[in-house]
Write a protein that holds these residues in place. Sequence first.
Motif, PDB file in Angstrom:
ATOM      1  N   SER A 122      41.778  21.864  16.339  1.00  8.12           N
ATOM      2  CA  SER A 122      41.986  23.292  16.565  1.00  8.12           C
ATOM      3  C   SER A 122      42.392  23.526  18.008  1.00  8.12           C
ATOM      4  N   PHE A 123      43.063  24.641  18.228  1.00 12.03           N
ATOM      5  CA  PHE A 123      43.433  25.040  19.568  1.00 12.03           C
ATOM      6  C   PHE A 123      42.215  25.589  20.305  1.00 12.03           C
ATOM      7  N   SER A 124      42.258  25.557  21.606  1.00 10.60           N
ATOM      8  CA  SER A 124      41.197  26.165  22.406  1.00 10.60           C
ATOM      9  C   SER A 124      41.783  26.634  23.718  1.00 10.60           C
ATOM     10  N   THR A 125      41.073  27.513  24.400  1.00  4.20           N
ATOM     11  CA  THR A 125      41.526  27.992  25.697  1.00  4.20           C
ATOM     12  C   THR A 125      41.414  26.869  26.718  1.00  4.20           C
ATOM     13  N   VAL A 126      42.451  26.707  27.524  1.00  3.99           N
ATOM     14  CA  VAL A 126      42.481  25.625  28.504  1.00  3.99           C
ATOM     15  C   VAL A 126      42.415  26.215  29.900  1.00  3.99           C
ATOM     16  N   GLU A 127      41.508  25.716  30.707  1.00  3.87           N
ATOM     17  CA  GLU A 127      41.404  26.164  32.084  1.00  3.87           C
ATOM     18  C   GLU A 127      42.370  25.356  32.948  1.00  3.87           C
ATOM     19  N   ALA A 128      43.111  26.032  33.798  1.00  2.00           N
ATOM     20  CA  ALA A 128      44.059  25.346  34.671  1.00  2.00           C
ATOM     21  C   ALA A 128      43.320  24.602  35.780  1.00  2.00           C
ATOM     22  N   ASN A 129      43.956  23.550  36.321  1.00  2.00           N
ATOM     23  CA  ASN A 129      43.377  22.850  37.453  1.00  2.00           C
ATOM     24  C   ASN A 129      43.242  23.796  38.636  1.00  2.00           C
ATOM     25  N   ALA A 130      42.229  23.558  39.448  1.00  2.00           N
ATOM     26  CA  ALA A 130      41.977  24.439  40.585  1.00  2.00           C
ATOM     27  C   ALA A 130      43.066  24.281  41.631  1.00  2.00           C
ATOM     28  N   ASP A 157      48.136  27.892  45.268  1.00  2.00           N
ATOM     29  CA  ASP A 157      47.304  29.026  44.884  1.00  2.00           C
ATOM     30  C   ASP A 157      47.955  29.785  43.741  1.00  2.00           C
ATOM     31  N   SER A 158      47.123  30.340  42.885  1.00  2.00           N
ATOM     32  CA  SER A 158      47.635  31.090  41.743  1.00  2.00           C
ATOM     33  C   SER A 158      48.268  32.397  42.202  1.00  2.00           C
ATOM     34  N   PRO A 159      49.396  32.774  41.596  1.00  2.00           N
ATOM     35  CA  PRO A 159      49.989  34.081  41.926  1.00  2.00           C
ATOM     36  C   PRO A 159      49.230  35.241  41.287  1.00  2.00           C
ATOM     37  N   PHE A 160      48.263  34.927  40.422  1.00  2.00           N
ATOM     38  CA  PHE A 160      47.531  35.979  39.708  1.00  2.00           C
ATOM     39  C   PHE A 160      46.181  36.227  40.369  1.00  2.00           C
ATOM     40  N   ASP A 161      45.886  37.495  40.589  1.00  2.00           N
ATOM     41  CA  ASP A 161      44.609  37.917  41.151  1.00  2.00           C
ATOM     42  C   ASP A 161      43.598  38.035  40.024  1.00  2.00           C
ATOM     43  N   PRO A 162      42.510  37.254  40.051  1.00  2.00           N
ATOM     44  CA  PRO A 162      41.543  37.304  38.944  1.00  2.00           C
ATOM     45  C   PRO A 162      40.828  38.648  38.824  1.00  2.00           C
ATOM     46  N   ASN A 163      40.930  39.470  39.872  1.00  2.00           N
ATOM     47  CA  ASN A 163      40.250  40.772  39.844  1.00  2.00           C
ATOM     48  C   ASN A 163      41.123  41.885  39.283  1.00  2.00           C
ATOM     49  N   ILE A 164      42.352  41.553  38.911  1.00  2.00           N
ATOM     50  CA  ILE A 164      43.277  42.576  38.409  1.00  2.00           C
ATOM     51  C   ILE A 164      43.480  42.385  36.918  1.00  2.00           C
ATOM     52  N   ASP A 165      43.374  43.460  36.170  1.00  2.00           N
ATOM     53  CA  ASP A 165      43.703  43.458  34.745  1.00  2.00           C
ATOM     54  C   ASP A 165      45.160  43.898  34.628  1.00  2.00           C
ATOM     55  N   VAL A 200      49.610  32.225  20.904  1.00  2.00           N
ATOM     56  CA  VAL A 200      49.627  31.462  22.149  1.00  2.00           C
ATOM     57  C   VAL A 200      50.117  32.379  23.268  1.00  2.00           C
ATOM     58  N   THR A 201      49.383  32.401  24.386  1.00  2.00           N
ATOM     59  CA  THR A 201      49.741  33.253  25.520  1.00  2.00           C
ATOM     60  C   THR A 201      49.730  32.431  26.798  1.00  2.00           C
ATOM     61  N   MET A 202      50.800  32.521  27.568  1.00  2.00           N
ATOM     62  CA  MET A 202      50.869  31.857  28.867  1.00  2.00           C
ATOM     63  C   MET A 202      51.461  32.824  29.886  1.00  2.00           C
ATOM     64  N   ASP A 203      50.784  33.002  31.017  1.00  2.00           N
ATOM     65  CA  ASP A 203      51.288  33.824  32.112  1.00  2.00           C
ATOM     66  C   ASP A 203      51.837  32.915  33.210  1.00  2.00           C
ATOM     67  N   PHE A 204      53.008  33.251  33.761  1.00  3.26           N
ATOM     68  CA  PHE A 204      53.595  32.423  34.813  1.00  3.26           C
ATOM     69  C   PHE A 204      54.415  33.292  35.750  1.00  3.26           C
ATOM     70  N   GLN A 205      54.813  32.691  36.851  1.00  2.00           N
ATOM     71  CA  GLN A 205      55.630  33.386  37.843  1.00  2.00           C
ATOM     72  C   GLN A 205      57.028  32.788  37.883  1.00  2.00           C
ATOM     73  N   VAL A 206      58.027  33.633  37.958  1.00  2.00           N
ATOM     74  CA  VAL A 206      59.416  33.182  38.056  1.00  2.00           C
ATOM     75  C   VAL A 206      59.655  32.638  39.461  1.00  2.00           C
ATOM     76  N   THR A 207      60.195  31.418  39.524  1.00  2.00           N
ATOM     77  CA  THR A 207      60.502  30.772  40.799  1.00  2.00           C
ATOM     78  C   THR A 207      62.001  30.558  40.923  1.00  2.00           C
ATOM     79  N   THR A 208      62.407  30.150  42.100  1.00  5.51           N
ATOM     80  CA  THR A 208      63.831  29.878  42.317  1.00  5.51           C
ATOM     81  C   THR A 208      64.321  28.774  41.392  1.00  5.51           C
TER      82      THR A 208
END
Length: 684
Positions: free
Chosen positions: A19-27, A358-366, A512-520
């Motif tokens: 089964s699928f499960s939520t995966v935590e990204a490396n720090a 560092d992650s481009p996503f702020d964990p304190n922002i919804d 399946v949901t993945m959030d990412f940032q557009v890079t050059t």
Amino acid sequence: MKKITLMVLLVFGVAMLFSFSTVEANAPGSEVLGEELITYGDFNFSTSELRFPDPVFSAAFGVAHNWGSLAFDSAAIAMPDPDQPENTVMKLSLSDPGQNWSSFFRFTTIKPSTTYDISIDFKVVGTTDNLGMRFAGPGPGLEIVFLNHASKTEIPDRDGWHNVQFQFVTAAESNYDSIAMWFHTMGSTDNYALIDNLVITEEGSEQNIIIGGDFEGFLDYAPPAELTAEPNLYGFYGENGEVGSGSALLANGGLLGKLVNVATGDYQFEMVFDTTELAGTNLWVMYATESVEEIGKVTLVTGGVLVQNWVSVEGNTYSVSGRLNAPAAATRLVIAYEGTSGLEIQSVSLKPIMVIPDSPFDPNIDYFQGPNMLLNGDFEAFEVGMVFSESQAEGAWGSVGLDGPGVIASLDGSNVLAIGQRVGNAFSSAFVITPPDLEVGDLIRLQYDVKMVLDTAPETYFRINTSFVGVANVDHYRIDLIVLEDGMLTEGEELLHMPISVEARGNDWYTVTMDFQVTTNFLIRTNSLRFLFTPNSATDFLYIDNVGLYPLFESEPTYELTTLNITENDQDLDIGDTLQLNFTYLPIEADAPSVVWSSSNTSVATVSETGLVTAVGLGAAEITVANEDGTITDSIVLSVFGVDDDAPGTGGGCFGTSVGFGSLMIITILTTIGIASIAALKRR
């Protein structure tokens, strides 16, 4: 075979649930390995044809293992079908002068006291008097000449091909260990047989005992070839050695090089090698360029002594693993050997060592999810049975011509994208072109629904994934649907700190949901989102639905009105007619606007605050809708015809039949010259 629906498999009577499960990204700040830079590091190369050896192919030849040809016959050759090049067949021909018979065999387990059902596809070119098969072993064989067997039938859509089906029944005392097939060439190269789809099953079973009986994959393995100063098709070069068939063999003074582009930095180097005598051995690894022979040279073995922090040993097998720094950019990886017993390198690997930013996503922002930037991601606009191709469908959906295509199917009450097997294609895929207005720094959410129906466990499949790709066909931000992993960066300059979540929807569907940032690099090197699948059978399917790319915002965005559109087109009305006008606006995310309706000629047509038009007189009028400040507008033209009761000369008079010359004049003028003035008012 009972289908496995999204990773449920019975093995030895035990239910195995995948089964699928939520995966935590490396720090952020942690090190991870990038994508493999040494292509064909296992030294298995493809070829245009594969000549069968005496006695058999080794295990390094994968599916071709345990196949061979008899020394006193012309060797069989695996090759593309001349009529269907994507399909691999076996050719029996006069490949060795003086050998009038051609044959091949395969070792396999054949049980005594067993009935076997046998099916063979074949095509004979030229003439022959003998084409047959046998169960072979130490004693007398069990054989048949099937060239003109009673079961012989033509195969539709394969010119000149036939199928035969028959049975062999083994005796209780039989001890067969192989099957063999032969063809009489009649001493001419013009006569040959093509063999395909050799299937041998125990009566009542569907399991083919002949692994590789369809000969697919045989051309993935090329025989060993001598290393030369000129790189081969796979980028390997060198001296005093040979490469292919699953290994690189180096003699004393041997050198193995591989073309590879590395930037300054650290790389994880790994190698597995065998040698029967380590005494006196020297072994080095280094980078190089065309003009510089040694960059970052590291000694692995010196005078027969292992460098312990690099090399471990088990029996005659040595494993190398270490951090190989590139102090300057290089274009080659080089392994150099000195010794007396020879060195067999089984595999080589080089991967960049990268630090997660560092992650481009702020964990304190919804984050707020904006509108879907993809069109027709729910596939409801397409007809069931539609096959995707390189000629893209609406919404820029398609499939690569070399792959098995995506097909629109009806499943679980809605249209979905089905990706399955097509004969002759190892890969099946579908893609959608990504929006052109993505910008560096944009935060994006990729989301889709997936359902897999598989014959075997997911880990038995070569590829089941999604990724962004471009012209170079390099994966970016790949999501592995076999086993979800974090840090799915697949090209050497970027890493992504991205949580991937998988949520069960029911009926074996997952979101399946993945959030990412557009890079050059993302903008330069990708142009599409790809769904890739390597099915093992015709009943394996990857189903996709509700595909979306959504912009993410730190707060709910505001959308300014850009467009107003009157729903109705230009109209012809009679005096006294009414018409309700309606409008739409863009973007649809904007607040519903307050609008003002107006008429350019209220003696011809009036319009209410709600867009209700009334035709009051002959002529033409432009009806306009505008936002409150009048900066955004749209309009249509109304042409009003009929008899104006207020015009002079329209009374009945004492004769009761007069129409009035003035009214006729107006109608005539409107008919003959009014077109020009009306055309001038046509909507933009």
